[in-house]
Design a protein around this motif. Structure first.
Motif, mmCIF file in Angstrom:
data_model
loop_
_atom_site.group_PDB
_atom_site.id
_atom_site.type_symbol
_atom_site.label_atom_id
_atom_site.label_comp_id
_atom_site.label_asym_id
_atom_site.label_seq_id
_atom_site.Cartn_x
_atom_site.Cartn_y
_atom_site.Cartn_z
ATOM 1 N N GLY A 49 172.839 -31.095 90.887
ATOM 2 C CA GLY A 49 174.287 -31.241 91.075
ATOM 3 C C GLY A 49 174.998 -29.912 91.233
ATOM 4 O O GLY A 49 176.130 -29.742 90.787
ATOM 5 N N GLY A 50 174.324 -28.968 91.844
ATOM 6 C CA GLY A 50 174.930 -27.657 92.085
ATOM 7 C C GLY A 50 175.011 -26.784 90.845
ATOM 8 O O GLY A 50 175.658 -25.729 90.874
ATOM 9 N N PHE A 85 170.227 -23.034 92.757
ATOM 10 C CA PHE A 85 169.524 -22.715 93.999
ATOM 11 C C PHE A 85 169.369 -23.980 94.834
ATOM 12 O O PHE A 85 168.702 -24.926 94.431
ATOM 13 N N ARG A 86 170.052 -24.003 95.954
ATOM 14 C CA ARG A 86 169.932 -25.081 96.937
ATOM 15 C C ARG A 86 170.324 -26.457 96.403
ATOM 16 O O ARG A 86 169.703 -27.472 96.732
ATOM 17 N N GLY A 87 171.332 -26.469 95.574
ATOM 18 C CA GLY A 87 172.017 -27.708 95.204
ATOM 19 C C GLY A 87 171.310 -28.623 94.231
ATOM 20 O O GLY A 87 171.840 -28.935 93.171
ATOM 21 N N ASN A 88 170.143 -29.089 94.617
ATOM 22 C CA ASN A 88 169.402 -30.044 93.791
ATOM 23 C C ASN A 88 167.911 -29.749 93.889
ATOM 24 O O ASN A 88 167.442 -29.244 94.927
ATOM 25 N N GLU A 90 169.989 -27.500 106.241
ATOM 26 C CA GLU A 90 169.816 -26.066 106.460
ATOM 27 C C GLU A 90 171.174 -25.342 106.501
ATOM 28 O O GLU A 90 171.302 -24.231 105.987
ATOM 29 N N ASP A 91 172.176 -25.985 107.082
ATOM 30 C CA ASP A 91 173.490 -25.338 107.212
ATOM 31 C C ASP A 91 174.108 -25.063 105.843
ATOM 32 O O ASP A 91 174.627 -23.981 105.587
ATOM 33 N N ASP A 92 174.056 -26.065 104.972
ATOM 34 C CA ASP A 92 174.662 -25.903 103.645
ATOM 35 C C ASP A 92 173.676 -25.410 102.597
ATOM 36 O O ASP A 92 174.067 -25.185 101.445
ATOM 37 N N GLN A 93 172.399 -25.318 102.986
ATOM 38 C CA GLN A 93 171.348 -24.876 102.052
ATOM 39 C C GLN A 93 171.329 -25.760 100.798
ATOM 40 O O GLN A 93 171.362 -25.283 99.661
ATOM 41 N N ILE A 94 171.290 -27.058 101.037
ATOM 42 C CA ILE A 94 171.296 -28.030 99.935
ATOM 43 C C ILE A 94 170.282 -29.150 100.213
ATOM 44 O O ILE A 94 170.148 -29.610 101.346
ATOM 45 N N PHE A 95 169.577 -29.557 99.166
ATOM 46 C CA PHE A 95 168.763 -30.779 99.242
ATOM 47 C C PHE A 95 169.653 -31.939 98.811
ATOM 48 O O PHE A 95 170.110 -31.990 97.668
ATOM 49 N N TRP A 96 169.881 -32.859 99.724
ATOM 50 C CA TRP A 96 170.761 -34.006 99.432
ATOM 51 C C TRP A 96 169.939 -35.229 99.055
ATOM 52 O O TRP A 96 168.990 -35.578 99.757
ATOM 53 N N PRO A 97 170.351 -35.920 97.974
ATOM 54 C CA PRO A 97 169.709 -37.208 97.698
ATOM 55 C C PRO A 97 170.172 -38.234 98.725
ATOM 56 O O PRO A 97 171.044 -37.936 99.549
ATOM 57 N N LYS A 98 169.602 -39.414 98.656
ATOM 58 C CA LYS A 98 169.974 -40.459 99.620
ATOM 59 C C LYS A 98 171.454 -40.800 99.453
ATOM 60 O O LYS A 98 171.956 -40.897 98.325
ATOM 61 N N LYS A 99 172.125 -40.984 100.569
ATOM 62 C CA LYS A 99 173.548 -41.346 100.537
ATOM 63 C C LYS A 99 173.693 -42.737 99.917
ATOM 64 O O LYS A 99 173.102 -43.702 100.413
#
Lengths: 167, 149
Positions: free
Chosen positions: B60-61, B70-73, B83-92
Motif C-alpha cells: 500500500g505504498g 519500493f514499487r508500491g506493493n 512501468e510508468d508509475d513503478q508500481i505493482f498493482w493488485p487486481k482491480k
C-alpha cells in the motif's frame, strides 16, 4: 434455484507463447525423444524441457489457480498413418500414485490428431477431437482415455507428454 | 534475500522468486537489480527485462518497517507491473475504481467509505449489529449494510 458443480472435466489447450528469443527448441526435444526411445531410457532433463514445463505450471497457476506438480514425462514417436492404442495414464488399481492431468505437446507434428474420450453422465463413450499442432499443447484429466493419430503419409510425429498432480 | 517478479505478457506477474543477495552483486559488491535480472535469465530461461525486483516489506505504498517503500506493493501472482508509475498493482476490484498512486491501491471514484457513526460503532461493539459499507458498483455508491439483519 441454485447450482453446485461437484466435478468438472476441464481441457486446456493453446500455444506455448514464449518470449522472443526464448522459444521452445523443438529440435532438442525431437533429439531427446529419439534418444530416449531408442535407448529405452528415462526422458532426459534439459533446459528446453524445463522451459516447457515451467511455462505450463506458471500459466495454469496464473490463469486457473491450479498448482501443478510433475509426475512423469516421456516422448512418443508416431509413424505415418499410425493410430495409437487407447492410452490411459492412471493406474485404476493405484489411483493414489496416478497423475491428475496429462499434457501433450506438439514437438514436430503434422496432421496429428488427439481424440479424448469422456462420459457425460449416462451418455457414455463421447469424444472430442483436436489437432495438435507444432508448439501447441492440450491438457486434460488423466482419467480420460485418449488416442493419438498421425494422419499423413510422409513424416514421423513427435509428441512430448508430461503428467501432473495438482495440489 | 531479494525478491523478483516474473512478468508475462502485458506486465502480468506470473511468479515471484527469491534470490540470494550474493547473486545480484555487481563488480563493486553493490546490489544491482540488473545483475539479478541477468542471473535469473541465465538460470530460469526467461528474459532479463521480464524480471522486476519487488519489496517483501512494501504494501500500500508503505514500508512495513518504516523504511523506503519500493514499487508500491510486494508483487503477487496476477498483479500487474506498471512501468510508468513503478508500481505493482493488485487486481482491480471493480470496473469503476481508479488508481491511487500515493497508496498504491485502487480507490472508488467517490473515495473511501464514510466512517460509521458513533451509534453504529457502539452497536457493532455490543455485537447487536454488524454495520459496514459495501461498494455498490451499479450505482457507484457506498451502501450501509447490517450483515446481522
Amino acid at each position: 434455484m441454485q447450482k453446485k458443480v461437484l466435478t468438472e472435466q476441464s481441457l486446456f489447450y493453446g500455444d506455448i507463447d514464449m518470449p522472443k528469443g526464448f522459444e521452445i527448441d523443438q529440435e532438442k526435444l525431437t533429439n531427446d525423444i529419439l534418444q530416449s526411445s531408442f535407448t529405452n531410457k528415462q526422458f532426459p532433463f534439459s533446459r528446453t524441457w524445463d522451459m516447457l514445463n515451467t511455462y505450463m505450471r506458471d500459466f495454469i497457476g496464473l490463469d486457473y489457480g491450479i498448482s501443478l506438480v510433475n509426475k512423469d514425462s516421456w516422448g512418443d514417436i508416431y509413424k505415418p498413418g499410425q493410430i495409437s492404442k487407447p492410452l490411459l495414464n492412471v493406474d485404476p488399481v493405484n489411483l493414489r500414485n496416478s497423475p491428475d492431468f496429462t499434457m501433450l505437446y506438439g514437438v514436430k507434428v503434422d496432421k496429428c490428431w488427439v481424440r479424448i474420450h469422456f462420459d457425460d453422465n449416462r451418455r457414455k463413450g463421447r469424444s472430442w477431437d483436436i489437432e495438435l499442432k507444432k508448439n501447441m499443447f492440450v491438457m486434460f484429466p488423466s482419467t480420460n482415455m485418449y488416442i493419438v493419430s498421425n494422419d499423413q503419409k510422409d513424416s514421423l510425429n513427435f509428441v512430448q507428454t508430461i503428467t501432473y498432480e495438482y495440489i | 534475500m531479494a525478491h523478483f517478479a516474473k512478468l508475462g505478457a502485458n506486465g502480468k506477474v506470473i511468479q515471484v522468486l527469491t534470490l540470494d543477495n550474493d547473486n545480484m552483486l555487481n563488480a563493486d559488491g553493490v546490489e544491482d537489480e540488473a545483475v539479478g535480472q541477468q542471473y535469473l535469465e541465465q538460470h530460469n530461461n526467461w528474459p532479463a527485462q521480464m524480471w522486476i525486483q519487488t519489496s517483501y516489506n512494501t504494501s500500500g505504498g508503505q514500508h512495513r518497517n518504516g523504511g523506503t517503500p519500493f514499487r508500491g506493493n510486494y508483487a503477487g501472482i496476477g498483479y500487474t507491473w506498471d512501468e510508468d508509475d513503478q508500481i505493482f498493482w493488485p487486481k482491480k476490484p471493480y470496473a469503476s475504481w481508479v488508481k491511487h498512486i500515493e497508496s498504491a491501491s485502487w480507490k472508488s471514484p467517490i473515495g473511501d467509505a464514510p466512517a460509521l457513526t458513533e451509534e453504529q460503532t457502539s452497536q457493532n461493539e455490543a455485537d447487536t449489529h454488524s454495520w459496514h459499507y459495501v461498494w455498490n458498483e451499479a450505482n457507484t455508491t457506498w451502501d450501509l449494510t447490517d450483515s446481522r439483519a
